[in-house]
Design a protein around this motif. Sequence first.
Motif, PDB file in Angstrom:
ATOM      1  N   LEU A 290      35.628  45.400  24.082  1.00 36.81           N
ATOM      2  CA  LEU A 290      35.135  44.612  25.214  1.00 36.81           C
ATOM      3  C   LEU A 290      36.198  44.519  26.312  1.00 36.81           C
ATOM      4  CD1 LEU A 290      33.273  41.715  23.391  1.00 36.81           C
ATOM      5  CD2 LEU A 290      32.260  43.604  24.682  1.00 36.81           C
ATOM      6  N   ALA A 291      37.460  44.553  25.919  1.00 42.18           N
ATOM      7  CA  ALA A 291      38.549  44.510  26.907  1.00 42.18           C
ATOM      8  C   ALA A 291      38.518  45.764  27.783  1.00 42.18           C
ATOM      9  CB  ALA A 291      39.897  44.369  26.207  1.00 42.18           C
ATOM     10  N   SER A 292      38.227  46.916  27.184  1.00 36.69           N
ATOM     11  CA  SER A 292      38.121  48.148  27.964  1.00 36.69           C
ATOM     12  C   SER A 292      36.953  48.080  28.933  1.00 36.69           C
ATOM     13  CB  SER A 292      37.930  49.353  27.042  1.00 36.69           C
ATOM     14  OG  SER A 292      39.052  49.514  26.221  1.00 36.69           O
ATOM     15  N   ALA A 293      35.841  47.545  28.474  1.00 41.37           N
ATOM     16  CA  ALA A 293      34.674  47.402  29.349  1.00 41.37           C
ATOM     17  C   ALA A 293      34.985  46.425  30.475  1.00 41.37           C
ATOM     18  CB  ALA A 293      33.470  46.933  28.546  1.00 41.37           C
ATOM     19  N   GLN A 294      35.662  45.325  30.150  1.00 40.77           N
ATOM     20  CA  GLN A 294      36.035  44.339  31.175  1.00 40.77           C
ATOM     21  C   GLN A 294      36.984  44.957  32.199  1.00 40.77           C
ATOM     22  OE1 GLN A 294      35.030  41.352  32.091  1.00 40.77           O
ATOM     23  NE2 GLN A 294      36.522  41.363  33.730  1.00 40.77           N
ATOM     24  N   GLU A 295      37.902  45.767  31.736  1.00 36.91           N
ATOM     25  CA  GLU A 295      38.828  46.443  32.650  1.00 36.91           C
ATOM     26  C   GLU A 295      38.060  47.331  33.627  1.00 36.91           C
ATOM     27  OE1 GLU A 295      42.211  49.904  32.302  1.00 36.91           O
ATOM     28  OE2 GLU A 295      42.028  48.492  30.647  1.00 36.91           O
ATOM     29  N   TRP A 296      37.088  48.067  33.119  1.00 43.41           N
ATOM     30  CA  TRP A 296      36.280  48.937  33.963  1.00 43.41           C
ATOM     31  C   TRP A 296      35.470  48.107  34.960  1.00 43.41           C
ATOM     32  CZ3 TRP A 296      31.122  49.823  35.048  1.00 43.41           C
ATOM     33  CH2 TRP A 296      30.832  51.031  35.679  1.00 43.41           C
ATOM     34  N   LEU A 297      34.873  47.013  34.490  1.00 45.10           N
ATOM     35  CA  LEU A 297      34.076  46.153  35.356  1.00 45.10           C
ATOM     36  C   LEU A 297      34.927  45.417  36.393  1.00 45.10           C
ATOM     37  CD1 LEU A 297      31.663  44.646  32.693  1.00 45.10           C
ATOM     38  CD2 LEU A 297      31.030  46.177  34.581  1.00 45.10           C
ATOM     39  N   SER A 298      36.185  45.149  36.064  1.00 46.82           N
ATOM     40  CA  SER A 298      37.034  44.384  36.983  1.00 46.82           C
ATOM     41  C   SER A 298      37.262  45.131  38.294  1.00 46.82           C
ATOM     42  CB  SER A 298      38.357  44.006  36.328  1.00 46.82           C
ATOM     43  OG  SER A 298      39.171  45.140  36.151  1.00 46.82           O
ATOM     44  N   PHE A 299      37.224  46.467  38.271  1.00 44.26           N
ATOM     45  CA  PHE A 299      37.327  47.225  39.511  1.00 44.26           C
ATOM     46  C   PHE A 299      36.202  46.821  40.457  1.00 44.26           C
ATOM     47  CE2 PHE A 299      35.603  50.669  42.053  1.00 44.26           C
ATOM     48  CZ  PHE A 299      36.688  50.964  42.872  1.00 44.26           C
ATOM     49  N   TYR A 300      34.995  46.738  39.923  1.00 37.29           N
ATOM     50  CA  TYR A 300      33.842  46.393  40.745  1.00 37.29           C
ATOM     51  C   TYR A 300      33.863  44.921  41.133  1.00 37.29           C
ATOM     52  CZ  TYR A 300      32.497  51.058  39.820  1.00 37.29           C
ATOM     53  OH  TYR A 300      32.522  52.415  39.763  1.00 37.29           O
ATOM     54  N   GLU A 301      34.410  44.088  40.305  1.00 39.44           N
ATOM     55  CA  GLU A 301      34.569  42.678  40.661  1.00 39.44           C
ATOM     56  C   GLU A 301      35.497  42.558  41.867  1.00 39.44           C
ATOM     57  OE1 GLU A 301      35.865  38.449  38.603  1.00 39.44           O
ATOM     58  OE2 GLU A 301      36.461  40.326  37.652  1.00 39.44           O
ATOM     59  N   ARG A 302      36.625  43.282  41.836  1.00 42.01           N
ATOM     60  CA  ARG A 302      37.552  43.254  42.978  1.00 42.01           C
ATOM     61  C   ARG A 302      36.886  43.839  44.218  1.00 42.01           C
ATOM     62  NH1 ARG A 302      40.856  45.062  38.881  1.00 42.01           N
ATOM     63  NH2 ARG A 302      40.808  47.192  39.675  1.00 42.01           N
TER      64      ARG A 302
END
Length: 121
Positions: A80-92
């Motif tokens: 889930l941390a890897s998925a969150q890392e990927w999603l955080s780009f789009y959050e930024r």
Amino acid sequence: MVELRTLELDTVFHALGDATRRRMLRALADGERTVTQLAEPFEISLAAASKHIKALENAGLIRREVRGRTHICRLDPGPLASAQEWLSFYERFWNGRLDLLEQLLREDDKHAPQPPKGDDQ
């Protein structure tokens, strides 16, 4: 390396793409469960539950331990941390866009004509 990581993310997002599997993960966040306990809230067979659990296992989101004839599942949040890392780009990305929109709207408000003060018609 990039292809392996892409495959891992694809597997995680596939597993998370099903509401039943997301609910199973949510239940496992509260502690370990047997396959029967995971299947219980759903109107599905143990075989169907096992298929969902297998998808979660393949994604590395859960670990299964066999104790006699009982299969115990527990959450493994690492992927889930890897998925969150990927999603955080789009959050930024979206936060930056929304910050820019807010700035533009504030500028627009500064230049908008203001109604006269004290005009209580």
